[in-house]
Write a protein that holds these residues in place. Structure first.
Motif, PDB file in Angstrom:
ATOM      1  N   SER A  64      -4.507   7.880   1.676  1.00  0.00           N
ATOM      2  CA  SER A  64      -3.024   7.912   2.098  1.00  0.00           C
ATOM      3  C   SER A  64      -2.742   9.539   2.061  1.00  0.00           C
ATOM      4  N   TYR A 104       0.569  -1.097   0.021  1.00  0.00           N
ATOM      5  CA  TYR A 104      -0.064   0.003  -0.008  1.00  0.00           C
ATOM      6  C   TYR A 104       0.744   1.232  -0.146  1.00  0.00           C
ATOM      7  N   GLU A 144     -10.145  -2.903  -3.016  1.00  0.00           N
ATOM      8  CA  GLU A 144      -9.388  -2.328  -1.896  1.00  0.00           C
ATOM      9  C   GLU A 144      -9.398  -0.751  -2.008  1.00  0.00           C
ATOM     10  N   SER A 163     -10.305  -3.614   2.654  1.00  0.00           N
ATOM     11  CA  SER A 163     -10.114  -4.551   1.802  1.00  0.00           C
ATOM     12  C   SER A 163     -11.212  -5.717   1.714  1.00  0.00           C
ATOM     13  N   GLY A 191      -6.866   1.941   5.284  1.00  0.00           N
ATOM     14  CA  GLY A 191      -7.762   1.242   3.972  1.00  0.00           C
ATOM     15  C   GLY A 191      -8.645   0.168   4.646  1.00  0.00           C
ATOM     16  N   VAL A 241      -1.202   5.768   5.919  1.00  0.00           N
ATOM     17  CA  VAL A 241      -2.261   5.116   5.027  1.00  0.00           C
ATOM     18  C   VAL A 241      -3.425   4.498   5.726  1.00  0.00           C
ATOM     19  N   THR A 279      -8.087   2.754  -0.122  1.00  0.00           N
ATOM     20  CA  THR A 279      -7.264   3.364   0.623  1.00  0.00           C
ATOM     21  C   THR A 279      -7.130   4.981   0.542  1.00  0.00           C
ATOM     22  N   GLY A 288      -0.086  -4.519  -6.588  1.00  0.00           N
ATOM     23  CA  GLY A 288      -1.032  -3.972  -5.540  1.00  0.00           C
ATOM     24  C   GLY A 288      -2.051  -5.050  -5.409  1.00  0.00           C
TER      25      GLY A 288
END
Lengths: 1022, 476
Positions: free
Chosen positions: A511, A91, A507, A528, A526, A524, A509, A165
């Protein structure tokens, strides 16, 4: 305000001053840019004061402010040693200089210039702490990868793979070697890979929570860069052949041994039968034919009329042609960048009728919609075909070829046993392995599509929201058919297996990256969602009405036990976050946490939390270091973290029922359904925990010409998912429980040196890792887990204080040379002169299974690789040596080819030349007698081999064609190379082909040898 | 979102929603019967091969059964652990039925009684195997978990018999006298009584080993009465053609009191017995698919010579030499009792022939034996034996005694897994085996039979679970 005026120049390599063609030159803040020509020159208009940005793959980016000087020379520095190199971590990315965890990096720059069929192959010998085992030499088969030793006994040991990723479903290698549900790296074209990083310690990997305990392999594929469009064409052609042939008895030697056994069987017991009786007399005295007591008179006739002597290995091995073609194009503007590629690989195996083909495509496109929004799409469809009619493993054709009787009737030759030909009367039931491979069908085709779509949105300076949607869909189909002519005329059988594995990952996120004065903050957070569905269908058929049709409509009977569909599914939901803080690039801190919920865990243990922290101190930045000029980098790192292993099977926690049918009713009866419990449920079942502490040091000297990284780690895996032996009175012999404890500890060293720079350049990369593995706790009573196929006793033991799966056999201490020695020694009841002698380990005057001792372990304690690269005037030369030591391999293959009492028909290893024949002729004192044995065989150390080896894995000699090609319009550069793999090396494994082989319950039972290959390749860029 | 984590198995049923209704219990009982599928091979390896009916010293390799034949078996032999764990797995299946069944789940009393009786019958059959092979074993009457199992040690032989007798008596109350149509093959009350009679006979013999299955209990009269009930029931008919008893087309015939049901065709319900008894070369010569044969399981010369001239059972039970695929005559002897070369299923391990557990002829011969021990009529004894001899094509005899009866049983039940048990319960295991060995062990690999070898060793894997929990049997 000055008008644009013309600026020109040349871009050179800072070290060897070669001209760099195709370097992207751009004015910072605009989309104006060009590329350098074949001699590295460029010219365009720019204002004084403008900043030119020079970017080039494999080099560090350089910015030059335009001054009054209208003609400039720009030197670029190769980036592979640079601390400004950016690493992809989970990430996000991080400057290598600021990394506080233990991360190994593969220098993927020249991956496209090597003839590599699979990505896993490229990782062999490259990274400290990452053991890449080539368990099979069969074309297209996956490798096994272990990061920092074996951390689990029953759950998977494969790392998590993350491609651009996208965390792929973790596949477990089965005990029989391969990946029955596909490997994460299947069909991936190595030429598309830009970099590979392995997150080894928990602080780096824990952001992947319950899947990170075996390490995380982060793969980044190549993407386009703004600037000139580039095209590359790579091709290679060559051949491969077996690295090894086993030394077996020749036909004459086989006869010598067969006659010895036949005479023994004939004259014992003494019933007036004499060894001098000829076959006719024997037949008369016995009242019939018995191949175990009568020999073939033709063996002793000059030229053995009517018989042909065969070396089956020679008939099975071949020189396989390999060729590959890859084409890619990349480029873009400030708004859109792209890279598209395609590849075709065709590899004939080193065993006849085996091979691998791959077609793969990839398109990576990124679109900058505006200053805030970025969109991208990566799409990679691929198609692979593995052809293997059944060469590898127990009772497969390589095993058969090695052990087959080396004599056939001349009238049928290699078609022995193929209908209508009978087999040779003294031969085993083996039908000609050549014919079986030719007639049998075994083909696996995998169509796989990897796709990712993503978008990011800059909310405000430093804060970015990113969402990705990923899909990995693999469609697999295997078809197999065995016709009647290789089945003694019994009707053919066939089968079909298909599966579809689909992993969907979303996912999201947020950041945040910001620098406040001396403070750098990167954070970050997130969410998922992962889901994998696996659907499988099998059909098995028999009683084919003809050999001409292999499809299952030709079968007249369906095999119900092999005809079914199955589905399984797992879901993983995660929340995660990480904060990285740096003060003046000197004091570095990082902390992460992940919370995973998994459908695989029991009702009471659905969620797990996986925290990690790490810190780094860049001592170099301290004022007192300024005076020590020789030191160009000095960093101390330390970390602690907790990660998990959820690779425990989809429904292990639930008490499942199995179908257990019966037959009732009049006549032949009819099937009635029955169901019964097949396991003991466990609502507390959870992930395995892995707690790692890591201390590391990075040291660069003399402008990083010498760069050293050293890590020490201790990894404690607890709550191991163990299938512990339980009292069978429960109805079951094992139960799955989170109970065991295993510790791995060790150190890793990576050393890169630039020994010579300038016109003659020589660099060396060395990696060496040491790992020791120790079981600390098992089931409730620490009952050892003993396992391993065949012969009434396991030969592996997992027990407290020892490494996982240590070898546990009787120690062979020579042979009982004489009857007197047999009478005075402690023996297995029934043993006599010529039988093996064993150590009475427990000193109870009886040799039995209780005398088994621990003799070595299956995992190496040291793994190493060393690469040397030389460059001189356009020539480049590189060597990769790699190896391992400290471990052993148990050849269950020995049961087929190195077994006492194996009878007459099968062939044996060449060491049987020196067997015990009589007290007067005791042979070499190691190999026992061939004659029938009178005792129950136990597993001994004769089949245990040292698995240490070293190998010149790759040697490549290349020549840069740029000078020759520069006059051809459109051509930018090129390289021609010759490469050889596995051409030299040494191992001690005389009981099989490959000291890393795994294909039968964790051992080797007739593995495919590795290939030795010779390749000629060409790269051209446009 | 968390709800998405509750993924139920898609392709595997689970215990969570089972044992609810009659249909579930019927399937659970069927699964208990399925547990009997290893019964015939267990008795081939541990009774027939152990006895003087077969000479399997080991040639061309060492297999698990060679040390069984040679009296060199040790606690790590895989046949020990499979006998132990197969029996207890089947007992678990029975206990699953018995622990869960209730009137609210299976309201029909007749059906409920039948299921209960079947589970008890099968459980008793398994404990009878365990007590004969291992002596006193852990007594598990209910489902047990891993922890509880670790504190249950071996019960006495007497305690195991108590359970067996209680189960069989209860089964004899609960089970119907016969079944028709689709239910044929299930256990009847006569099967329960017949096995119970065999239990009493076993207990009644002379004791050679104090921890063994024989108790010198003199329960011949109990056995006699049970056997007489079976004979008087009129449910069974003596078939006058020996071959017809074992025909693929005549399963569950009037001679059958209880047999394990098999069916070929790739359904996983076939038996491997014919292929276990015959060598690969014979199979290949008969075009039966074979990868590698179970060679060298010879019928003993002693058994062959025990058949008088003209005994049809010899030619039916044993193949004496055959012509192999290369046209050579092979002079070796194998059991072919359960083979019909035309009737193999999808492969070598898939044959449809049912395997006898208790035949009516056995009921009659056991009855004759009880008469000998309880002072019954000699004429009645002779008549029974002569009925069997006549069917075999032999002349009638008079004055049948325990020894001649035992010899007749040997010829009649060859390859049916009874011989070793007969030798043990009649107290002849040591003398007969040692005398035979001296004659026939031409390879000189066998160790002398001693009293301790009446039992097998407790599997090492079980002893290792918790050292000290189970004592090993004497002699191992």
């Amino acid at each position: 305000f000055q008008k644009d005026s013309r600026i020109s120049g040349q871009v050179l390599d800072e070290q060897d001053h070669t001209q760099l063609p195709g370097v992207n030159v751009r004015i910072k803040g605009s989309n104006k840019g060009i590329s350098t020509d074949a001699t590295g020159h460029f010219a365009f208009a720019a204002n004084a004061g403008a900043v030119l940005v020079f970017t080039y793959v494999g080099y560090e980016t350089k910015e030059v402010t335009v001054s009054d000087k209208r003609n400039i020379t720009v030197n670029l520095l190769k980036s592979n040693q640079g601390l400004n190199e950016v690493l992809v971590v989970g990430y996000g990315t991080q400057k290598k200089a600021n990394v506080t965890g233990a991360i190994a990096t593969l220098n993927a720059q020249h991956l496209d210039e090597r003839p590599i069929a699979r990505v896993d192959q490229a990782l062999v010998g490259q990274m400290a702490g990452v053991q890449v085992k080539q368990i099979s030499g069969a074309p297209g088969k996956g490798f096994q990868i272990k990061v920092r030793g074996t951390g689990s006994i029953n759950a998977g040991t494969e790392p998590l793979y993350v491609i651009d990723g996208f965390p792929l479903e973790v596949a477990s290698a089965s005990a029989s070697g391969g990946f029955s549900q596909g490997s994460a790296l299947d069909n991936i074209n190595p030429n598309d890979i830009a970099s590979v990083q392995v997150l080894k310690d928990a602080s780096a990997a824990a952001i992947y929570g319950s899947r990170a305990a075996n390490g995380v392999v982060i793969i980044t594929t190549k993407s386009g860069k703004a600037g000139r469009n580039r095209m590359e064409f790579n091709t290679y052609v060559g051949w491969q052949q077996t690295l090894k042939k086993l030394d077996m008895l020749s036909a004459e030697e086989w006869i010598d041994r067969a006659r010895e056994i036949i005479d023994y069987n004939y004259v014992n017991p003494a019933l007036g039968r004499l060894a001098t009786d000829d076959p006719a007399v024997r037949r008369q005295k016995l009242g019939g034919f018995d191949f175990s007591k009568i020999y073939d008179a033709r063996w002793y006739q000059p030229g053995h009329p009517g018989l042909r002597y065969v070396d089956w290995q020679d008939e099975l091995f071949q020189k396989g042609l390999v060729h590959s073609y890859q084409l890619s194009a990349s480029g873009g503007t400030d708004k859109v960048t792209y890279r598209i590629s395609g590849d075709y690989l065709n590899q004939d195996g080193i065993v006849i009728y085996t091979g691998y083909k791959r077609y793969s495509f990839r398109s990576n496109v990124n679109l900058k919609v505006n200053d805030r929004i970025n969109l991208g799409l990566n799409l990679a469809p691929s198609y692979g075909v593995v052809t293997d009619p059944g060469a590898e493993g127990k009772d497969a054709q390589l095993h058969k070829a090695v052990s087959a009787t080396p004599i056939v009737e001349d009238s049928v030759g290699l078609e022995t046993g193929v209908v209508p030909n009978a087999r040779y009367a003294w031969a085993s039931s083996t039908v000609s392995p050549v014919a079986v491979l030719r007639e049998q069908m075994g083909e696996e085709r995998t169509l796989r599509t990897l796709g990712s779509i993503y978008g990011d949105y800059k909310l405000f300076d430093g804060l970015v929201f990113k969402s990705t949607l990923n899909i990995d869909n693999a469609d697999y189909r295997r078809k197999a058919f065995s016709p009647s002519i290789i089945r003694n005329g019994n009707p053919g059988t066939g089968s079909s297996r298909t599966f579809r594995k689909t992993t969907l990952v979303n996912e999201n996120t947020l950041s945040y990256n910001k620098t406040f004065g001396s403070h750098d903050i990167a954070a970050v957070a997130g969410y998922s969602f992962n889901q994998t569905n696996f659907e499988e269908a099998r059909i098995g058929g028999s009683n084919y009405s003809t050999d001409d049709i292999y499809t299952l409509n030709g079968a007249t009977t369906l095999t119900l036990s092999d005809t079914y569909t199955r589905e399984t599914k797992n879901v993983l939901i995660s929340y995660f976050g990480r904060v990285q803080y740096g003060f003046r690039d000197k004091y570095l801190l990082s902390a992460s946490i992940r919370r995973d919920g998994s459908s695989r865990f029991g009702a009471n243990t659905k969620w797990g939390v996986f925290p990690a922290v790490s810190a780094g101190w860049r001592v170099l930045e301290e004022p007192f270091m300024k005076s020590i000029g020789a030191v160009s980098e000095l960093k101390l790192r330390g970390s602690w973290g907790l990660s998990g292993n959820n690779n425990i099977g989809d429904f292990s926690q639930i008490g499942l029922l199995g179908f257990s049918n019966y037959v009732l009713g009049t006549g032949e009866g009819a099937l009635v359904k029955g169901q019964t419990a097949t396991n003991i449920p466990n609502p507390d079942l959870g992930w395995e925990k892995s707690e790692t502490i890591d201390a590391g040091l990075d040291l660069g000297l003399f402008d990083n010409r010498i760069f050293l990284s050293f890590d020490y780690y201790r990894k404690l895996n607890t709550d191991l998912l163990l299938s512990i032996p339980v009292a069978a009175v429960t109805g079951f012999s094992t139960a799955i429980t989170n109970i065991g404890k295993v510790r791995n500890k060790g150190w890793e060293l990576e050393l890169s040196t630039r020994n010579f720079t300038g016109a003659f350049e020589w660099t060396t990369n060395l990696n060496l890792s040491h790992n020791t593995n120790k079981v600390l706790q098992l089931g409730p009573n620490n009952t050892p887990i003993i396992f391993g196929n065949f012969d009434n006793m396991g030969h592996h033991i997992t027990t407290v204080g020892q490494p996982i799966g240590a070898f546990y056999v009787l120690e062979n201490i020579g042979i009982l040379k004489t009857a007197a020695e047999a009478a005075s020694s402690t023996i297995i009841p029934g043993e006599e002169a010529g039988d093996p002698k064993y150590l009475d380990a427990n000193n109870d005057k009886v040799i039995d299974v209780k005398d088994a001792v621990i003799l070595g372990q299956p995992d190496p304690t040291y793994v190493w690789g060393i690469t040397n690269n030389f460059n001189y005037k356009g020539f480049d030369l590189s060597f990769l040596f790699q190896g391992q030591w400290g471990n052993k391999i148990y050849s269950t293959f020995g049961r087929a080819i190195d077994r006492q009492g194996s009878g007459i028909s099968d062939n044996s290893l060449g060491i049987w030349r020196d067997r015990w024949r009589s007290e007067a002729d005791p042979g070499n004192g190691i190999v026992p007698k061939a004659n029938p044995i009178k005792y129950g065989r136990l597993k001994d150390s004769r089949w245990l081999y040292n698995a240490s080896y070293f190998r010149l894995r790759t040697v490549t000699l290349g020549y840069n064609l740029s000078r020759l090609l520069k006059h051809i319009p459109g051509v930018n550069g090129g390289r021609i190379y010759m490469s050889a793999e596995n051409v030299w090396g040494k191992d001690h494994y005389n009981g099989g082909f490959n000291p890393e082989a795994i294909n039968d319950s964790g051992d080797d039972y007739g593995a495919f040898p590795l290939a030795k290959s010779y390749i000629l390749g060409l790269n051209i860029s446009f | 979102c968390t709800g998405k984590l509750d993924v139920k198995p898609i392709s595997d049923p689970s215990v969570v929603n089972f044992y609810r209704n009659q249909q579930d219990f019927e399937q659970a009982v069927n699964a208990a019967y399925n547990g009997l599928s290893t019964y015939p091979t267990r008795h081939l390896f541990l009774s027939e091969i152990r006895s003087d009916n077969m000479y399997v010293p080991g040639e061309g390799g060492t297999y698990d059964w060679n040390p069984v034949n040679n009296f060199t078996v040790n606690s790590s032999n895989a046949l020990m652990s499979s006998a132990w764990s197969d029996c207890y797995n089947t007992i678990m299946r029975c206990n699953s039925v018995l622990d869960n069944i209730s009137a609210d789940k299976v309201p029909d009393e007749t059906v409920r009684n039948q299921f209960t009786g079947e589970a008890k019958f099968i459980r008793a059959l398994m404990y009878f195997d365990l007590v004969r092979f291992f002596g006193g074993v852990p007594k598990i009457e209910h489902l047990v978990n891993v922890t509880a199992a670790q504190s249950i040690n071996r019960a006495s032989v007497q305690e195991i018999y108590d359970l067996i007798i209680a189960d069989l008596e209860s089964a004899a109350q609960l089970l119907p006298a016969s079944y028709s149509g689709a239910s044929k093959g299930r256990a009847t009350l006569y099967a329960a009584k017949g096995i119970l009679a065999r239990v009493y006979l076993t207990r009644s013999g002379p004791v050679l080993l104090d921890k063994g299955p024989v108790l010198n209990s003199n329960e011949y009269a109990k056995a006699r009465d049970l056997l007489l009930e079976i004979i008087n029931s009129g449910k069974y008919v003596f078939i006058n053609n020996y071959a017809q008893i074992f025909s693929y087309d005549n399963e569950n015939n009037s001679e059958s009191v209880f047999e394990v049901q098999f069916k070929s065709g790739g359904t996983g319900t076939g038996t491997v017995i014919p292929a276990e008894m015959l060598p690969g070369s014979y199979m290949r010569a008969n075009k039966i698919p074979v990868a590698s044969g179970n060679d060298f399981k010879y019928v003993s010369n002693d058994l062959i010579s025990s058949y008088p001239a003209g005994d049809v059972r010899l030619t039916f039970n044993v193949i004496q030499g055959f012509t192999d695929e290369n046209g050579n005559f092979v002079n070796q002897n194998y059991f072919k009792k359960f083979l019909d070369p035309k009737r193999y299923g999808v492969d070598l391990r898939d044959w449809g022939i049912n395997q006898p557990v208790l035949r009516y002829t056995d009921v009659l011969l056991m009855y004759a034996e009880t008469l000998l021990h309880t002072g019954g009529s000699q004429t009645a004894v002779d008549d029974i034996v002569n009925q069997v001899r006549t069917r075999a094509g032999l002349a009638a005899i008079t004055g049948v005694n325990a020894d001649t009866l035992l010899e007749e049983r040997r010829r009649e039940f060859a390859a049916e897994g009874l011989r070793w048990h007969d030798l043990v319960r009649t107290g002849k295991a040591v003398t007969v085996m040692n005398a035979w060995m001296a004659k026939e062990d031409e390879k000189k690999v066998m160790k002398p039979m001693k009293n301790e070898f009446i039992l097998y060793p407790v599997p090492q894997t079980e002893i290792n679970i918790k050292p000290g929990l189970y004592d090993q049997n004497a002699g191992y």
